[in-house]
Motif scaffolding. Sequence first.
Motif, mmCIF file in Angstrom:
data_model
loop_
_atom_site.group_PDB
_atom_site.id
_atom_site.type_symbol
_atom_site.label_atom_id
_atom_site.label_comp_id
_atom_site.label_asym_id
_atom_site.label_seq_id
_atom_site.Cartn_x
_atom_site.Cartn_y
_atom_site.Cartn_z
ATOM 1 N N HIS A 1 37.275 19.308 81.541
ATOM 2 C CA HIS A 1 38.478 20.687 82.164
ATOM 3 C C HIS A 1 37.420 21.161 83.612
ATOM 4 O O HIS A 1 37.151 21.521 83.285
ATOM 5 C CB HIS A 1 38.277 21.416 81.391
ATOM 6 C CG HIS A 1 38.593 20.742 79.199
ATOM 7 N ND1 HIS A 1 39.932 21.789 78.869
ATOM 8 C CD2 HIS A 1 38.017 20.286 78.881
ATOM 9 C CE1 HIS A 1 39.407 20.528 78.193
ATOM 10 N NE2 HIS A 1 37.912 19.786 77.334
ATOM 11 N N THR A 2 38.885 21.128 84.543
ATOM 12 C CA THR A 2 38.280 21.424 85.510
ATOM 13 C C THR A 2 39.601 22.471 86.139
ATOM 14 O O THR A 2 38.922 23.322 87.122
ATOM 15 C CB THR A 2 37.905 20.818 86.681
ATOM 16 O OG1 THR A 2 39.978 20.152 86.967
ATOM 17 C CG2 THR A 2 36.635 19.592 86.418
ATOM 18 N N SER A 3 40.432 22.609 85.312
ATOM 19 C CA SER A 3 41.677 23.862 86.209
ATOM 20 C C SER A 3 41.680 24.903 84.582
ATOM 21 O O SER A 3 42.881 24.803 84.250
ATOM 22 C CB SER A 3 42.749 23.920 86.832
ATOM 23 O OG SER A 3 43.348 22.752 86.032
ATOM 24 N N ALA A 4 40.255 24.967 83.905
ATOM 25 C CA ALA A 4 41.237 25.925 82.538
ATOM 26 C C ALA A 4 40.708 26.460 82.451
ATOM 27 O O ALA A 4 40.067 27.051 81.914
ATOM 28 C CB ALA A 4 40.104 25.132 81.331
ATOM 29 N N VAL B 1 45.809 26.793 87.958
ATOM 30 C CA VAL B 1 45.600 26.112 85.897
ATOM 31 C C VAL B 1 46.557 25.798 85.179
ATOM 32 O O VAL B 1 47.834 26.172 85.326
ATOM 33 C CB VAL B 1 45.564 27.980 85.453
ATOM 34 C CG1 VAL B 1 45.139 27.706 84.416
ATOM 35 C CG2 VAL B 1 44.664 28.849 86.573
ATOM 36 N N PHE B 2 46.351 24.443 85.541
ATOM 37 C CA PHE B 2 47.413 23.462 85.132
ATOM 38 C C PHE B 2 46.197 22.637 83.699
ATOM 39 O O PHE B 2 47.180 22.263 82.833
ATOM 40 C CB PHE B 2 47.659 22.188 86.284
ATOM 41 C CG PHE B 2 47.720 23.449 87.854
ATOM 42 C CD1 PHE B 2 49.664 22.475 87.355
ATOM 43 C CD2 PHE B 2 47.726 22.769 88.770
ATOM 44 C CE1 PHE B 2 50.151 23.724 88.782
ATOM 45 C CE2 PHE B 2 47.837 23.693 89.313
ATOM 46 C CZ PHE B 2 49.359 23.914 89.830
ATOM 47 N N GLU C 1 45.625 25.371 98.085
ATOM 48 C CA GLU C 1 44.945 23.767 97.815
ATOM 49 C C GLU C 1 45.735 24.109 96.276
ATOM 50 O O GLU C 1 44.607 24.325 95.588
ATOM 51 C CB GLU C 1 44.272 23.558 98.642
ATOM 52 C CG GLU C 1 44.766 23.367 99.633
ATOM 53 C CD GLU C 1 43.250 22.053 100.214
ATOM 54 O OE1 GLU C 1 42.227 22.247 99.650
ATOM 55 O OE2 GLU C 1 43.523 21.850 101.593
ATOM 56 N N ILE C 2 46.770 24.741 95.918
ATOM 57 C CA ILE C 2 46.262 24.857 94.140
ATOM 58 C C ILE C 2 46.453 23.973 93.672
ATOM 59 O O ILE C 2 45.847 23.924 92.261
ATOM 60 C CB ILE C 2 47.991 25.239 94.257
ATOM 61 C CG1 ILE C 2 49.338 24.858 94.302
ATOM 62 C CG2 ILE C 2 48.129 26.613 95.074
ATOM 63 C CD1 ILE C 2 50.512 25.338 93.854
ATOM 64 N N ALA C 3 46.035 22.394 93.892
ATOM 65 C CA ALA C 3 45.831 21.797 92.980
ATOM 66 C C ALA C 3 44.328 20.643 93.173
ATOM 67 O O ALA C 3 43.930 20.333 91.920
ATOM 68 C CB ALA C 3 46.799 20.414 93.176
ATOM 69 N N CYS C 4 44.174 22.115 93.551
ATOM 70 C CA CYS C 4 42.760 21.691 93.958
ATOM 71 C C CYS C 4 41.163 21.210 92.937
ATOM 72 O O CYS C 4 41.040 20.284 92.546
ATOM 73 C CB CYS C 4 41.415 21.791 95.320
ATOM 74 S SG CYS C 4 40.184 21.814 95.659
ATOM 75 N N HIS C 5 41.714 22.169 91.897
ATOM 76 C CA HIS C 5 40.855 22.287 90.755
ATOM 77 C C HIS C 5 41.140 20.917 89.698
ATOM 78 O O HIS C 5 40.124 21.036 89.062
ATOM 79 C CB HIS C 5 40.665 24.141 90.321
ATOM 80 C CG HIS C 5 40.276 25.035 91.070
ATOM 81 N ND1 HIS C 5 39.008 25.470 91.047
ATOM 82 C CD2 HIS C 5 41.227 25.595 91.940
ATOM 83 C CE1 HIS C 5 39.123 26.000 92.075
ATOM 84 N NE2 HIS C 5 40.018 26.785 92.619
ATOM 85 N N HIS C 6 42.516 21.337 90.024
ATOM 86 C CA HIS C 6 43.383 20.234 88.443
ATOM 87 C C HIS C 6 42.439 18.114 89.335
ATOM 88 O O HIS C 6 42.900 17.516 88.430
ATOM 89 C CB HIS C 6 44.704 20.408 88.655
ATOM 90 C CG HIS C 6 45.382 19.671 87.784
ATOM 91 N ND1 HIS C 6 44.953 19.410 86.466
ATOM 92 C CD2 HIS C 6 46.163 18.634 88.082
ATOM 93 C CE1 HIS C 6 46.008 18.568 85.526
ATOM 94 N NE2 HIS C 6 46.504 18.555 86.747
ATOM 95 N N GLU C 7 42.368 18.450 90.417
ATOM 96 C CA GLU C 7 42.118 17.420 91.127
ATOM 97 C C GLU C 7 40.647 16.562 90.611
ATOM 98 O O GLU C 7 40.072 15.581 91.268
ATOM 99 C CB GLU C 7 42.782 17.025 92.036
ATOM 100 C CG GLU C 7 43.704 16.977 92.055
ATOM 101 C CD GLU C 7 44.702 16.571 94.012
ATOM 102 O OE1 GLU C 7 44.175 16.404 94.611
ATOM 103 O OE2 GLU C 7 46.343 16.154 93.374
ATOM 104 N N ALA C 8 39.970 17.955 90.749
ATOM 105 C CA ALA C 8 38.694 17.380 90.547
ATOM 106 C C ALA C 8 37.675 17.113 89.543
ATOM 107 O O ALA C 8 36.932 16.089 90.070
ATOM 108 C CB ALA C 8 37.695 19.010 90.552
ATOM 109 N N ALA C 9 38.661 16.600 88.687
ATOM 110 C CA ALA C 9 38.320 16.307 87.763
ATOM 111 C C ALA C 9 38.054 14.790 87.503
ATOM 112 O O ALA C 9 37.314 14.000 88.027
ATOM 113 C CB ALA C 9 39.010 16.020 85.978
#
Length: 297
Positions: free
Chosen positions: A184-187, A197-198, A225-233
Amino acid sequence: MTPHEIGTTFYAYTAASSSVAHILDASKPATFSMVNAHKRLAILIHGFTSSHEDSHLQSIKTNMLHHSNGEVGTVIVVDWRHGASALALPPYLRAASNTQVVGHQVAHLVEELRKHHGVNPHNVYIVGHSLGAQSAGFAGRYALSTFHWKLGRITALDAAAPSFENHPGTFLTKNDAVFVDAIHTSASKDHNPLNGVFGFVHAFAHLDFYPNDGHNQPKCHNPLEIACHHEAALLYYDASLSAHNSCKFYGFSCHDWATFHAHHCTKHDAEMGYFADKIHASGVRFLATTEKYPFCH
């Protein structure tokens, strides 16, 4: 969308041809010849607005073939770009719905590989990012209900929450494979996609990892870069393979992130990423990462 409209394509790779794709057709067993039925078969599924050409997935594919200690014989990268496109309206809702179709197609392919090529479903390992994780869940449920076998493992890389979380029966759970693990990286509990938060907030797997409390990834500084946390996984999972000899993502059992961050939890008993199934552990695990590759603290 219909399967024809989605145009799902299965690109297969081996260590000997990790840069050259071979297309598998579930209706043509003759195309199965390059699949190694004696080793683990990995299937990677991309998320919203992506494709099999995604650089993160391609890197994971290559590292699976060369850094899994010889476990992975074949990697299939699923391309469902037309079903995951933002060009359709309403874009995300339609893509979320299409995960059901893609999941069924993946399960059907594995069934054909089982019948005609000797692949054991327990050796099949699906890794899905975002909506791809939900497709993996549908694949697992469809396989069990229709073909009466269970996938060996599913890994969810920041599984998509919108349209799934709080809707029982729609999202990936621990029942969909023999072993299910999640990163979980954008939770964040504010559930605001505009803040990047996706990802799924609640634990749903046998083993759920929450690096940096599951939403505040150190490498993500630019709010645009709103997808950064989501792509960190994807990055953490990839590094768990490519840097495994020098760097391991150890997870700590702890009551919550605050307790972990205060250094009150000192025993690690799980490892996030590809090698998560090597240690028999279950429940929620916390860990911290660094800003730059290889990310392990």
